[in-house]
Design an enzyme around this catalytic site. Structure first.
Site, PDB file in Angstrom:
ATOM      1  N   ASP A   1       0.823  -1.212   0.000  1.00  0.00           N
ATOM      2  CA  ASP A   1       0.000   0.000   0.000  1.00  0.00           C
ATOM      3  C   ASP A   1       0.857   1.263   0.000  1.00  0.00           C
ATOM      4  O   ASP A   1       0.353   2.356  -0.242  1.00  0.00           O
ATOM      5  CB  ASP A   1      -0.923  -0.004   1.225  1.00  0.00           C
ATOM      6  CG  ASP A   1      -1.926   1.141   1.204  1.00  0.00           C
ATOM      7  OD1 ASP A   1      -2.620   1.292   0.184  1.00  0.00           O
ATOM      8  OD2 ASP A   1      -1.995   1.889   2.195  1.00  0.00           O
TER       9      ASP A   1
ATOM     10  N   SER B   1      -6.541   5.567  -0.132  1.00  0.00           N
ATOM     11  CA  SER B   1      -6.655   4.372  -0.967  1.00  0.00           C
ATOM     12  C   SER B   1      -8.135   4.065  -1.172  1.00  0.00           C
ATOM     13  O   SER B   1      -8.894   3.990  -0.206  1.00  0.00           O
ATOM     14  CB  SER B   1      -5.976   3.177  -0.289  1.00  0.00           C
ATOM     15  OG  SER B   1      -4.609   3.433  -0.072  1.00  0.00           O
TER      16      SER B   1
ATOM     17  N   GLN C   1      -3.757  -0.268  -7.692  1.00  0.00           N
ATOM     18  CA  GLN C   1      -4.527   0.522  -6.733  1.00  0.00           C
ATOM     19  C   GLN C   1      -5.084   1.770  -7.403  1.00  0.00           C
ATOM     20  O   GLN C   1      -4.435   2.367  -8.262  1.00  0.00           O
ATOM     21  CB  GLN C   1      -3.644   0.936  -5.557  1.00  0.00           C
ATOM     22  CG  GLN C   1      -4.380   1.687  -4.448  1.00  0.00           C
ATOM     23  CD  GLN C   1      -3.438   2.116  -3.333  1.00  0.00           C
ATOM     24  OE1 GLN C   1      -2.824   3.168  -3.403  1.00  0.00           O
ATOM     25  NE2 GLN C   1      -3.311   1.274  -2.308  1.00  0.00           N
TER      26      GLN C   1
END
Length: 222
Positions: free
Chosen positions: A137, A161, A211
């Site tokens: 992440d 995110s 992402q």
């Protein structure tokens, strides 16, 4: 934070080669997390993979914290005034491309970083994969931010995110340096899309991820 988290698991599919589960985390009656997980039995098949990018080795690069300390010193900023800027992580990161944090400019939409844990991670693949999922992440939104000339210090910038996916290709051993190579094909509509390839130091592609993140720049309040 003190309230318990309840996980529910839905059995979506039980096949001969693939199994799928949907997981939802509930806290105080509200869904705070959901994911879909696919499992596959190991099997032989046709193979190909991309090569590791041609970047300097980690031994040739400075640690990210060291780079930030140098920046603060050049700007005569007391490190005590920016504790989050120098906060220690459980990993060591050595970026290939250096951004000017205080005067960010548009950069090419990619980001390469060598990463290594500061401790020893058990060889249990469940733990190794969980660690890599957590680490994956970091940096994806940053690559999209770089492409439009902003970063986490930019005033009125909102980052988050929105969704995240990861694919594990090979058995992991993350106790040595690994390269996290990220590119961001597009940023628009207050969203940035990024893709990540994770390579072992020997050059094997061990995992990939993607992402979409929120990149919202709020107007100055009058």
């Amino acid at each position: 934070m003190d309230k318990p988290i309840i996980f529910t698991v839905d059995r979506i599919r039980n096949g001969k080669s693939f199994t799928t589960r949907n997981v939802k985390a509930l806290q105080d009656g509200e869904a705070i997390f959901s994911c879909s997980i696919s499992f596959q039995k190991d099997e032989d098949g046709l193979e190909h993979e991309i090569s590791i990018p041609d970047v300097p080795a980690p031994e040739e690069l400075k640690d990210e914290i060291e780079i930030r300390e140098i920046i603060l010193k050049k700007l005569n900023i007391d490190s005590k005034d920016m504790p989050m800027f120098l906060r220690q992580r459980e990993i060591e990161m050595r970026p290939v491309e250096i951004q000017d944090y205080f005067e960010p400019k548009r950069m090419p939409p990619y980001k390469n970083t060598w990463i290594k844990p500061k401790g020893i991670i058990p060889h249990d693949q469940v733990i190794q994969q969980a660690f890599l999922l957590y680490i994956s992440d970091m940096g994806l939104i940053a690559a999209a931010n770089n492409s439009v000339g902003v970063n986490f210090l930019t005033k009125n910038l909102q980052n988050a995110s929105l969704d995240h996916a990861i694919w594990f290709h090979k058995k992991l051993d993350l106790n040595d340096w690994f390269l996290y190579s990220i590119d961001s094909p597009i940023t628009r509509n207050a969203r940035g899309f990024s893709r990540g390839s994770i390579f072992s130091k020997s050059g094997e592609l061990v995992a990939s991820c993607a992402q979409e993140g929120l990149i919202r720049l709020w107007p100055e309040k009058k």
